[in-house]
Scaffold this motif. Structure first.
Motif, PDB file in Angstrom:
ATOM      1  N   UNK A  29      50.839  46.247  37.316  1.00  0.00           N
ATOM      2  CA  UNK A  29      51.781  45.716  36.323  1.00  0.00           C
ATOM      3  C   UNK A  29      51.263  44.420  35.726  1.00  0.00           C
ATOM      4  N   UNK A  30      50.692  43.566  36.567  1.00  0.00           N
ATOM      5  CA  UNK A  30      50.170  42.292  36.069  1.00  0.00           C
ATOM      6  C   UNK A  30      48.976  42.518  35.150  1.00  0.00           C
ATOM      7  N   UNK A  31      48.136  43.460  35.502  1.00  0.00           N
ATOM      8  CA  UNK A  31      46.992  43.792  34.648  1.00  0.00           C
ATOM      9  C   UNK A  31      47.488  44.297  33.295  1.00  0.00           C
ATOM     10  N   UNK A  32      48.510  45.134  33.308  1.00  0.00           N
ATOM     11  CA  UNK A  32      49.066  45.663  32.063  1.00  0.00           C
ATOM     12  C   UNK A  32      49.692  44.547  31.228  1.00  0.00           C
ATOM     13  N   UNK A  33      50.416  43.619  31.889  1.00  0.00           N
ATOM     14  CA  UNK A  33      51.022  42.493  31.162  1.00  0.00           C
ATOM     15  C   UNK A  33      49.950  41.637  30.493  1.00  0.00           C
ATOM     16  N   UNK A  34      48.868  41.393  31.227  1.00  0.00           N
ATOM     17  CA  UNK A  34      47.764  40.609  30.659  1.00  0.00           C
ATOM     18  C   UNK A  34      47.145  41.322  29.458  1.00  0.00           C
ATOM     19  N   UNK A  35      46.972  42.634  29.568  1.00  0.00           N
ATOM     20  CA  UNK A  35      46.402  43.411  28.468  1.00  0.00           C
ATOM     21  C   UNK A  35      47.326  43.370  27.255  1.00  0.00           C
ATOM     22  N   UNK A  40      48.796  41.204  21.820  1.00  0.00           N
ATOM     23  CA  UNK A  40      49.632  40.368  20.954  1.00  0.00           C
ATOM     24  C   UNK A  40      48.806  39.259  20.306  1.00  0.00           C
ATOM     25  N   UNK A  41      47.914  38.673  21.079  1.00  0.00           N
ATOM     26  CA  UNK A  41      47.023  37.646  20.546  1.00  0.00           C
ATOM     27  C   UNK A  41      46.152  38.242  19.438  1.00  0.00           C
ATOM     28  N   UNK A  42      45.630  39.439  19.681  1.00  0.00           N
ATOM     29  CA  UNK A  42      44.838  40.131  18.663  1.00  0.00           C
ATOM     30  C   UNK A  42      45.646  40.398  17.404  1.00  0.00           C
ATOM     31  N   UNK A  43      46.915  40.785  17.567  1.00  0.00           N
ATOM     32  CA  UNK A  43      47.777  41.047  16.412  1.00  0.00           C
ATOM     33  C   UNK A  43      48.007  39.761  15.607  1.00  0.00           C
ATOM     34  N   UNK A  44      48.178  38.644  16.305  1.00  0.00           N
ATOM     35  CA  UNK A  44      48.342  37.361  15.607  1.00  0.00           C
ATOM     36  C   UNK A  44      47.096  37.035  14.797  1.00  0.00           C
ATOM     37  N   UNK A  45      45.939  37.292  15.377  1.00  0.00           N
ATOM     38  CA  UNK A  45      44.680  37.017  14.676  1.00  0.00           C
ATOM     39  C   UNK A  45      44.553  37.910  13.449  1.00  0.00           C
ATOM     40  N   UNK A  46      44.921  39.187  13.596  1.00  0.00           N
ATOM     41  CA  UNK A  46      44.821  40.133  12.487  1.00  0.00           C
ATOM     42  C   UNK A  46      45.724  39.712  11.327  1.00  0.00           C
ATOM     43  N   UNK A  47      46.877  39.136  11.643  1.00  0.00           N
ATOM     44  CA  UNK A  47      47.837  38.761  10.606  1.00  0.00           C
ATOM     45  C   UNK A  47      47.439  37.505   9.834  1.00  0.00           C
ATOM     46  N   UNK A  48      46.404  36.819  10.264  1.00  0.00           N
ATOM     47  CA  UNK A  48      45.980  35.594   9.579  1.00  0.00           C
ATOM     48  C   UNK A  48      45.288  35.916   8.263  1.00  0.00           C
ATOM     49  N   UNK A  49      45.372  34.989   7.338  1.00  0.00           N
ATOM     50  CA  UNK A  49      44.631  35.106   6.084  1.00  0.00           C
ATOM     51  C   UNK A  49      43.184  34.708   6.304  1.00  0.00           C
ATOM     52  N   UNK A  50      42.353  34.880   5.276  1.00  0.00           N
ATOM     53  CA  UNK A  50      40.922  34.594   5.406  1.00  0.00           C
ATOM     54  C   UNK A  50      40.665  33.128   5.736  1.00  0.00           C
ATOM     55  N   UNK A  51      41.334  32.196   5.061  1.00  0.00           N
ATOM     56  CA  UNK A  51      41.109  30.774   5.321  1.00  0.00           C
ATOM     57  C   UNK A  51      41.490  30.398   6.740  1.00  0.00           C
ATOM     58  N   UNK A  52      42.605  30.912   7.214  1.00  0.00           N
ATOM     59  CA  UNK A  52      43.038  30.619   8.578  1.00  0.00           C
ATOM     60  C   UNK A  52      42.103  31.264   9.592  1.00  0.00           C
ATOM     61  N   UNK A  85      42.032  44.051  21.696  1.00  0.00           N
ATOM     62  CA  UNK A  85      42.570  43.600  22.980  1.00  0.00           C
ATOM     63  C   UNK A  85      41.559  43.775  24.095  1.00  0.00           C
ATOM     64  N   UNK A  86      40.868  44.910  24.090  1.00  0.00           N
ATOM     65  CA  UNK A  86      39.841  45.178  25.105  1.00  0.00           C
ATOM     66  C   UNK A  86      38.682  44.185  24.967  1.00  0.00           C
ATOM     67  N   UNK A  87      38.284  43.892  23.730  1.00  0.00           N
ATOM     68  CA  UNK A  87      37.200  42.938  23.492  1.00  0.00           C
ATOM     69  C   UNK A  87      37.603  41.535  23.965  1.00  0.00           C
TER      70      UNK A  87
END
Length: 180
Positions: A29-35, A40-52, A85-87
């Protein structure tokens, strides 16, 4: 002679106990939560504009994966997000998190400034010339006469139920003073 359940401890070498203490067990469960957190972190990065995105410390491979994810939609995007996320699991994500927090904080500060400027503008239109000294105290470079003219125009527009052109001009002027 059959061994009692307690006797199996006699067969375990003494150094085995020390090895068991060094192993840190992590639940599935902890491994899954971390993944999920990394996705979510990856999704935040994807949502950024080019300058950000330029302000986030990403290696070339990860940057390419993010740029590809920004271009694609639906199921392919979800799979690309899984890959990102895997990367991220194989990388130190702390610098990335810090850069994202810095970007978010800058945005929050800007929103806060805009709210303050809107409140100041509202006081100017409401109180008229009586509120001008407040602006001059905050921004000594402000042009008193220009400000008074915009205030009068905004009050006239409000009284005549016209579109708030001067009202917006006051905000723009205050914003220029705050940023300049």
């Amino acid at each position: 002679m059959t061994k009692q359940p307690e006797d199996w401890l006699d067969d375990v070498p003494d150094n085995q106990d020390e090895e068991d203490e060094e192993i840190i067990w992590v639940s599935k469960s902890e491994i899954k939560r971390d993944a999920e957190e990394l996705k979510r972190l990856g999704a935040e990065i994807i949502d950024l504009g080019k300058n950000s995105l330029d302000k986030i410390p990403l290696d070339e491979e990860l940057r390419d994966a993010v740029e590809l994810a920004q271009k694609i939609k639906k199921e392919a995007r979800r799979r690309q997000l899984q890959l990102i996320g895997k990367m991220l699991r194989a990388r130190d994500v702390e610098p990335i998190r810090q850069a994202l927090d810095k970007l978010k904080n800058r945005h929050n500060q800007q929103v806060s400034l805009f709210h303050k400027l809107e409140a100041l503008r509202d006081r100017l239109v409401e109180k008229g010339d009586d509120a001008v000294p407040e602006v001059l105290n905050l921004y000594p470079d402000a042009d008193r006469q220009q400000l008074r003219t915009m205030i009068r125009n905004a009050q006239k527009e409000k009284a005549a139920n016209k579109p708030p052109k001067a009202y917006r001009q006051i905000f723009q002027y205050l914003r220029e003073l705050a940023e300049g």
